[in-house]
Write an enzyme that holds these catalytic residues in place. Structure first.
Site, mmCIF file in Angstrom:
data_model
loop_
_atom_site.group_PDB
_atom_site.id
_atom_site.type_symbol
_atom_site.label_atom_id
_atom_site.label_comp_id
_atom_site.label_asym_id
_atom_site.label_seq_id
_atom_site.Cartn_x
_atom_site.Cartn_y
_atom_site.Cartn_z
ATOM 1 N N ASP A 1 28.303 -23.213 0.786
ATOM 2 C CA ASP A 1 26.894 -23.319 1.195
ATOM 3 C C ASP A 1 26.383 -24.758 1.113
ATOM 4 O OD1 ASP A 1 27.127 -23.046 -1.560
ATOM 5 O OD2 ASP A 1 25.728 -21.356 -1.711
ATOM 6 N N TYR B 1 26.653 -19.039 3.582
ATOM 7 C CA TYR B 1 25.847 -18.066 4.337
ATOM 8 C C TYR B 1 25.774 -18.358 5.825
ATOM 9 C CZ TYR B 1 25.306 -17.103 -0.445
ATOM 10 O OH TYR B 1 25.637 -16.840 -1.745
ATOM 11 N N HIS C 1 26.142 -16.708 -10.845
ATOM 12 C CA HIS C 1 24.791 -16.600 -11.430
ATOM 13 C C HIS C 1 24.686 -15.475 -12.459
ATOM 14 C CE1 HIS C 1 23.400 -19.573 -8.645
ATOM 15 N NE2 HIS C 1 23.644 -18.823 -7.582
HETATM 16 C C1 OKP Z 1 23.958 -17.396 -4.512
HETATM 17 B B1 OKP Z 1 25.175 -18.345 -4.521
HETATM 18 C C2 OKP Z 1 15.195 -16.072 -1.772
HETATM 19 C C3 OKP Z 1 16.493 -16.796 -1.897
HETATM 20 C C4 OKP Z 1 17.134 -16.410 -3.183
HETATM 21 C C5 OKP Z 1 18.994 -17.575 -4.043
HETATM 22 C C6 OKP Z 1 20.339 -18.070 -3.681
HETATM 23 C C7 OKP Z 1 21.462 -17.315 -4.291
HETATM 24 C C8 OKP Z 1 22.728 -18.050 -4.010
HETATM 25 N N1 OKP Z 1 15.313 -14.947 -0.954
HETATM 26 N N2 OKP Z 1 18.518 -16.610 -3.127
HETATM 27 O O1 OKP Z 1 25.092 -19.402 -5.432
HETATM 28 O O2 OKP Z 1 25.556 -18.845 -3.246
HETATM 29 ZN ZN ZN Z 2 25.323 -20.824 -3.643
#
Ligand code: OKP
Ligand code: ZN
Length: 340
Positions: free
Chosen positions: A283, A322, A158
């Site tokens: 995930d 996660y 990201h």
């Molecule tokens: C990172 B990766 C709100 C949730 C925000 C967004 C997900 C980030 C994912 N607390 N988190 O792509 O696994």
């Molecule tokens: Zn992700």
């Protein structure tokens, strides 16, 4: 298979804004520790990451951003802020052409895309180590010709050239792809199989034809990162045709996911890539606490076997996942499919 890792991730555990509250992030040190112990138990060899070359990092991220990340925690503290992590509170408005602000609070907004992570005291060290893992794994792959895995944490996909967000600070997959190019490849494919669209990786290579970006992910209409990842984002300029998004709805199962993979792999083949970087997020797992696909631990093996059948040299970088109780098994399952 050679595994590249580092202990330096452990000093980073961010807070995140979740449901309007600051909580300890889902993206924590246990993730890498559990993947590491599962890989050791499966008999993989570990190699310590080399420090990242600043020039390599500077070819992926802007100089302003790197200077900002390196100094943000100290500047935050000396500004008198009391929060547990350095976070922005205001972001560039749509359609604006912002001048980079001078103070830390303005720069935190300028250099971030989400309030789900912050700059903590150990963030810069951990992010540098994570990028170093990606570069080391990529170099090892090009020089040995065999598949390598970078146990990167924090994740990277990201992160754009000049923004952190989505638990990501430095773009490890971009560092890996650029390393493979620097070692002599003409074109590299990045296959991003994380549940979330790799908006940072897409944006870094959006106008380039030497890196093909293919991503399978949850539809941004209903999932993070929301503001990129639609099927009509195909690249611009020389990069036109070298960005391929395959968004899928909540509840997507393995059969549907594999159908999308076929479409994505056809792009990798027609672009005639010399090597492949995989942004591996697990995930997509059925019990992931923040995601909504239904893949099982066993599914990661045939997923990886199918990718391996392309016959390309592969470097894997770890992104999300996660469900910590299963994260080790899920990564081991994937890597067993890559090894055949
Ligand atoms: C990172 B990766 C709100 C949730 C925000 C967004 C997900 C980030 C994912 N607390 N988190 O792509 O696994
Ligand atoms: Zn992700």
């Amino acid at each position: 298979m050679q595994i590249v890792a580092s202990e330096l991730h452990r000093g980073h555990h961010s807070v995140e804004l979740d449901g309007g509250q600051l909580i300890e992030s889902w993206e924590g040190p246990a993730r890498a520790d559990l993947i590491g112990s599962a890989l050791r138990a499966a008999g993989h060899d570990f190699i310590e990451a080399q420090p990242i070359d600043p020039a390599l990092l500077g070819s992926v991220h802007s100089a302003d951003y790197l200077e900002f990340l390196a100094t943000a925690w100290a500047r935050w503290e000396s500004s008198g802020a009391k929060g547990p992590g350095a976070m922005g509170f205001t972001w560039p408005v749509r359609g604006s052409h912002p001048v980079r602000p001078r103070d830390i609070h303005g720069q935190l907004g300028f250099h971030s895309s989400a309030a789900d992570c912050a700059v903590m005291p150990g963030t810069w060290t951990a992010a540098l180590a994570s990028a170093g893992i990606a570069a080391t794994a990529a170099q090892l792959m090009t020089r040995s010709g065999s598949t390598t895995y970078g146990l990167c944490r924090p994740p990277g996909h990201h992160s754009t050239a000049d923004q952190f967000g989505g638990y990501c600070y430095l773009n490890n997959a971009a560092v890996a792809a650029q390393t493979v190019l620097n070692e002599g490849a003409s074109r590299v494919g990045i296959l991003d199989v994380d549940y979330h669209h790799g908006n940072g990786t897409q944006s870094i290579f959006y106008d380039r034809s030497d890196v093909l970006f293919v991503s399978l992910h949850a539809d941004p209409l209903t999932s993070f990162p929301y503001f990129a990842g639609n099927a009509d984002e195909k690249g611009v300029g020389r990069g036109a045709g070298f960005n391929h998004n395959l968004p899928m709805p909540h509840g997507t199962n393995f059969d549907t996911w594999m159908d999308a993979l076929e479409v994505g792999l056809a792009s990798v083949e027609s672009a005639r890539c010399d090597a492949l970087v995989i942004s591996l997020g697990v995930d997509t797992y059925e019990h992931d606490p923040i995601s909504r696909f239904t893949l099982t631990t066993a599914d990661y093996q045939p997923m990886a076997s199918r990718i391996r059948a392309l016959g390309l040299p592969i470097v894997v970088v770890q992104e999300g996942g996660y469900a910590v109780e299963a994260i080790g098994d899920n990564v081991v399952s994937f890597l067993s499919g890559l090894s055949g």
